[in-house]
Scaffold this active site. Structure first.
Site, PDB file in Angstrom:
ATOM      1  N   GLY A 128     -66.503 -47.414  15.630  1.00 36.13           N
ATOM      2  CA  GLY A 128     -66.733 -45.996  15.145  1.00 36.13           C
ATOM      3  C   GLY A 128     -67.201 -46.351  13.481  1.00 36.13           C
ATOM      4  N   ARG A 177     -76.452 -53.083   2.888  1.00 37.54           N
ATOM      5  CA  ARG A 177     -77.393 -53.475   2.011  1.00 37.54           C
ATOM      6  C   ARG A 177     -77.173 -54.615   1.119  1.00 37.54           C
ATOM      7  NH1 ARG A 177     -76.442 -52.237  -3.219  1.00 37.54           N
ATOM      8  NH2 ARG A 177     -78.436 -51.772  -4.851  1.00 37.54           N
ATOM      9  N   ARG A 220     -69.763 -48.211  20.729  1.00 39.42           N
ATOM     10  CA  ARG A 220     -68.994 -49.088  21.559  1.00 39.42           C
ATOM     11  C   ARG A 220     -69.595 -49.651  22.607  1.00 39.42           C
ATOM     12  NH1 ARG A 220     -64.449 -47.434  18.358  1.00 39.42           N
ATOM     13  NH2 ARG A 220     -64.383 -45.240  18.013  1.00 39.42           N
ATOM     14  N   ASP A 272     -61.446 -54.101  15.068  1.00 39.35           N
ATOM     15  CA  ASP A 272     -61.019 -55.230  15.689  1.00 39.35           C
ATOM     16  C   ASP A 272     -61.592 -55.617  16.923  1.00 39.35           C
ATOM     17  OD1 ASP A 272     -59.773 -53.066  16.799  1.00 39.35           O
ATOM     18  OD2 ASP A 272     -57.590 -53.942  16.469  1.00 39.35           O
ATOM     19  N   GLY A 273     -62.049 -54.507  17.669  1.00 41.06           N
ATOM     20  CA  GLY A 273     -62.929 -54.527  18.813  1.00 41.06           C
ATOM     21  C   GLY A 273     -64.322 -55.316  18.642  1.00 41.06           C
ATOM     22  N   SER A 274     -64.682 -54.750  17.393  1.00 44.26           N
ATOM     23  CA  SER A 274     -66.034 -55.727  17.066  1.00 44.26           C
ATOM     24  C   SER A 274     -65.762 -57.242  16.669  1.00 44.26           C
ATOM     25  CB  SER A 274     -66.646 -54.856  15.903  1.00 44.26           C
ATOM     26  OG  SER A 274     -66.695 -53.642  16.050  1.00 44.26           O
ATOM     27  N   THR A 334     -63.389 -49.718   9.074  1.00 43.24           N
ATOM     28  CA  THR A 334     -62.920 -48.563   9.816  1.00 43.24           C
ATOM     29  C   THR A 334     -62.088 -47.864   8.898  1.00 43.24           C
ATOM     30  OG1 THR A 334     -61.371 -48.071  11.446  1.00 43.24           O
ATOM     31  CG2 THR A 334     -61.172 -50.249  10.628  1.00 43.24           C
ATOM     32  N   ASP A 339     -59.604 -46.779   9.814  1.00 42.99           N
ATOM     33  CA  ASP A 339     -58.051 -46.435  10.109  1.00 42.99           C
ATOM     34  C   ASP A 339     -57.174 -47.436   9.406  1.00 42.99           C
ATOM     35  OD1 ASP A 339     -58.877 -44.912  11.966  1.00 42.99           O
ATOM     36  OD2 ASP A 339     -59.155 -46.181  13.565  1.00 42.99           O
ATOM     37  N   ASP A 365     -56.467 -50.489   9.882  1.00 41.45           N
ATOM     38  CA  ASP A 365     -55.619 -50.983  11.011  1.00 41.45           C
ATOM     39  C   ASP A 365     -55.513 -52.409  11.273  1.00 41.45           C
ATOM     40  OD1 ASP A 365     -57.744 -50.639  12.258  1.00 41.45           O
ATOM     41  OD2 ASP A 365     -57.111 -49.766  13.834  1.00 41.45           O
ATOM     42  N   ARG A 411     -53.274 -26.252   2.036  1.00 43.09           N
ATOM     43  CA  ARG A 411     -52.011 -25.687   1.123  1.00 43.09           C
ATOM     44  C   ARG A 411     -52.178 -24.491   0.466  1.00 43.09           C
ATOM     45  NH1 ARG A 411     -47.482 -27.801  -1.470  1.00 43.09           N
ATOM     46  NH2 ARG A 411     -47.686 -29.757  -0.563  1.00 43.09           N
ATOM     47  N   GLY A 471     -56.573 -42.251  12.751  1.00 45.80           N
ATOM     48  CA  GLY A 471     -55.982 -43.504  12.468  1.00 45.80           C
ATOM     49  C   GLY A 471     -55.871 -44.249  13.808  1.00 45.80           C
ATOM     50  N   ARG A 472     -56.315 -43.773  14.927  1.00 47.64           N
ATOM     51  CA  ARG A 472     -56.021 -44.361  16.422  1.00 47.64           C
ATOM     52  C   ARG A 472     -54.402 -44.468  16.499  1.00 47.64           C
ATOM     53  NH1 ARG A 472     -59.892 -46.242  19.761  1.00 47.64           N
ATOM     54  NH2 ARG A 472     -61.334 -46.387  18.057  1.00 47.64           N
ATOM     55  N   ARG A 478     -49.151 -22.994  11.344  1.00 47.58           N
ATOM     56  CA  ARG A 478     -50.339 -23.260  12.005  1.00 47.58           C
ATOM     57  C   ARG A 478     -50.781 -24.736  12.269  1.00 47.58           C
ATOM     58  NH1 ARG A 478     -49.489 -18.552  12.822  1.00 47.58           N
ATOM     59  NH2 ARG A 478     -50.901 -16.697  12.190  1.00 47.58           N
ATOM     60  N   HIS A 527     -63.101 -35.500  13.584  1.00 46.37           N
ATOM     61  CA  HIS A 527     -64.119 -36.499  12.917  1.00 46.37           C
ATOM     62  C   HIS A 527     -64.948 -36.215  11.631  1.00 46.37           C
ATOM     63  CE1 HIS A 527     -64.143 -37.486  17.093  1.00 46.37           C
ATOM     64  NE2 HIS A 527     -64.652 -38.711  16.751  1.00 46.37           N
ATOM     65  N   GLN A 576     -63.582 -36.618   8.960  1.00 44.90           N
ATOM     66  CA  GLN A 576     -62.920 -37.637   8.218  1.00 44.90           C
ATOM     67  C   GLN A 576     -63.668 -38.866   8.206  1.00 44.90           C
ATOM     68  OE1 GLN A 576     -58.295 -37.874   8.919  1.00 44.90           O
ATOM     69  NE2 GLN A 576     -59.413 -36.869  10.797  1.00 44.90           N
TER      70      GLN A 576
HETATM   71  O1  F6P Z   1     -61.358 -46.005  14.674  1.00 44.18           O
HETATM   72  C1  F6P Z   1     -61.803 -44.750  13.916  1.00 44.18           C
HETATM   73  C2  F6P Z   1     -61.459 -43.598  14.788  1.00 44.18           C
HETATM   74  O2  F6P Z   1     -62.051 -42.464  14.032  1.00 44.18           O
HETATM   75  C3  F6P Z   1     -59.804 -43.392  14.813  1.00 44.18           C
HETATM   76  O3  F6P Z   1     -59.365 -42.860  14.030  1.00 44.18           O
HETATM   77  C4  F6P Z   1     -60.154 -42.593  16.246  1.00 44.18           C
HETATM   78  O4  F6P Z   1     -59.055 -42.481  16.994  1.00 44.18           O
HETATM   79  C5  F6P Z   1     -61.300 -42.997  16.893  1.00 44.18           C
HETATM   80  O5  F6P Z   1     -62.232 -43.592  15.915  1.00 44.18           O
HETATM   81  C6  F6P Z   1     -62.166 -41.910  17.656  1.00 44.18           C
HETATM   82  O6  F6P Z   1     -63.159 -42.352  18.352  1.00 44.18           O
HETATM   83  P1  F6P Z   1     -64.644 -41.778  18.799  1.00 44.18           P
HETATM   84  O7  F6P Z   1     -65.362 -41.564  17.715  1.00 44.18           O
HETATM   85  O8  F6P Z   1     -65.165 -42.399  19.817  1.00 44.18           O
HETATM   86  O9  F6P Z   1     -63.936 -40.215  19.561  1.00 44.18           O
END
Ligand code: F6P
Length: 330
Positions: free
Chosen positions: A11, A21, A77, A108-110, A130, A132, A134, A159, A175-176, A254, A260, A262
């Site tokens: 991501g 850069r 990915r 971490d996948g990368s 990332t 996240d 994480d 708010r 945040g996965r 609500r 995304h 974020q």
């Molecule tokens: O790892 C970043 C992230 O935005 C996570 O917070 C989220 O779970 C995931 O990627 C969403 O992935 P995609 O953009 O492939 O839907």
């Protein structure tokens, strides 16, 4: 090492451009040639013949990108890079393009891709990026601060409307599996309760009880921040949580899923500076002929680990932050 490649993978995260850069310019200053590899590991596994997947980067190729979100190298990915055949294809593409080492920017996948490529003979340095936050081997990942600020601004807006209607706003953040974004934005936005997958004591029932007790204390509107890891682990969604809260407390509720949004936007100063430091150090390591390593931040100092060592580390959510949130948000 005379020629290095650079790619972004997984991501996107704000600040990736600042890392690109820094890597490019540090390497050029050291007399190296830099090749941008496009669309993550796809650029190595599925290179196109029209030289669209690997291009030389010069000093001016990376001008005017630091303040931009996303990544100028595109990202993806790449499941094809998981099996060894894909990795070997990547090695072959590196050889064909004279690439002797690669800087991999991502999560971490990368890192796993960077490790596998290193093990097959192309040394890689991984840079954690990332939103996240994480990755256990580093106290900070590029993009986290920008994502926090984006989420904070949006929750502040929620708010306003929650306050005007005496409502409860249930906000799901990204945040996965990790609750870092939820915990930090929850504190910054004065959330009544913060629900994450990591902390079992904080359940929807706990949030309901806090709404009831703070309501007795004179509070009329409520923010409940929920991590996407929490909803995924419990097979619920923010709307279901909002309904449960409304049914149980009588407070009109609500749900909003920030999603995304974020991931985008102008990187904050922190993301630009950390990305620049990581990029600079990554090239230093490659120029010392080191590979199979990941850089990170520990108490504001740059640290590095072997990728496998980094992948085996574990991380817990900061209990102290939870305690603070619980104490001051009434
Ligand atoms: O790892 C970043 C992230 O935005 C996570 O917070 C989220 O779970 C995931 O990627 C969403 O992935 P995609 O953009 O492939 O839907």
């Amino acid at each position: 090492m005379k020629t290095i490649g650079i790619l972004t993978s997984g991501g996107d995260a704000p600040g990736m451009n600042a890392a690109i850069r820094a890597v490019t310019r540090t390497a050029l200053q050291k007399g190296m040639t830099v090749k941008g590899i496009y669309k993550g590991f796809n650029g190595l596994v599925k290179p196109t013949k029209d030289s669209e997947s690997i291009k030389s980067l010069e000093i001016r190729s990376v001008s005017d990108i630091m303040q931009k979100g996303g990544t100028m190298l595109f990202t993806a990915r790449c499941p094809e890079f998981v099996p060894i055949e894909g990795v070997r294809k990547g090695v072959q593409t590196c050889k064909e393009n004279g690439i002797e080492g690669v800087v991999v920017i991502g999560g971490d996948g990368s890192f796993r891709g960077a490790r596998d490529l290193s093990n097959e003979g192309v040394p890689c340095i991984a840079i954690p990026a990332t939103i996240d936050n994480d990755i256990p081997s580093t106290g900070y990942t590029i993009g986290f601060d920008t994502a926090l600020n984006t989420a904070m601004e949006l929750i502040d807006k929620l708010r306003d409307t929650a306050q005007s209607h005496d409502r409860c706003s249930v906000v799901e953040v990204m945040g996965r599996r990790a609750g870092d974004i939820a915990l930090h934005t929850g504190i910054a936005c004065g959330a009544t309760s913060i629900l994450t997958a990591e902390n079992d004591s904080y359940t929807v029932e706990h949030a309901i009880n806090r709404i009831k007790s703070t309501k007795t204390g004179g509070k009329h509107h409520f923010i409940i921040v929920v991590s996407e890891g929490f909803t995924a682990a419990r097979h619920i969604d923010a709307n279901m949580i909002a309904k449960q809260i409304q049914d149980d407390t009588g407070v009109e509720s609500r749900a909003t899923i920030l999603g995304h949004v974020q991931r985008g936007g102008t990187p904050t100063l922190r993301d630009r500076v950390v990305a620049s430091r990581f990029g600079y150090r990554a090239v230093e390591l490659l120029s010392e002929s080191k590979g199979n390593m990941v850089v990170g931040l520990n108490r504001n100092s740059i640290v590095e680990y072997e990728i496998n060592e980094a992948l085996e580390m574990k991380k817990n959510l900061d209990e102290e932050l939870y305690k603070i949130a619980e104490t001051i948000s009434f």
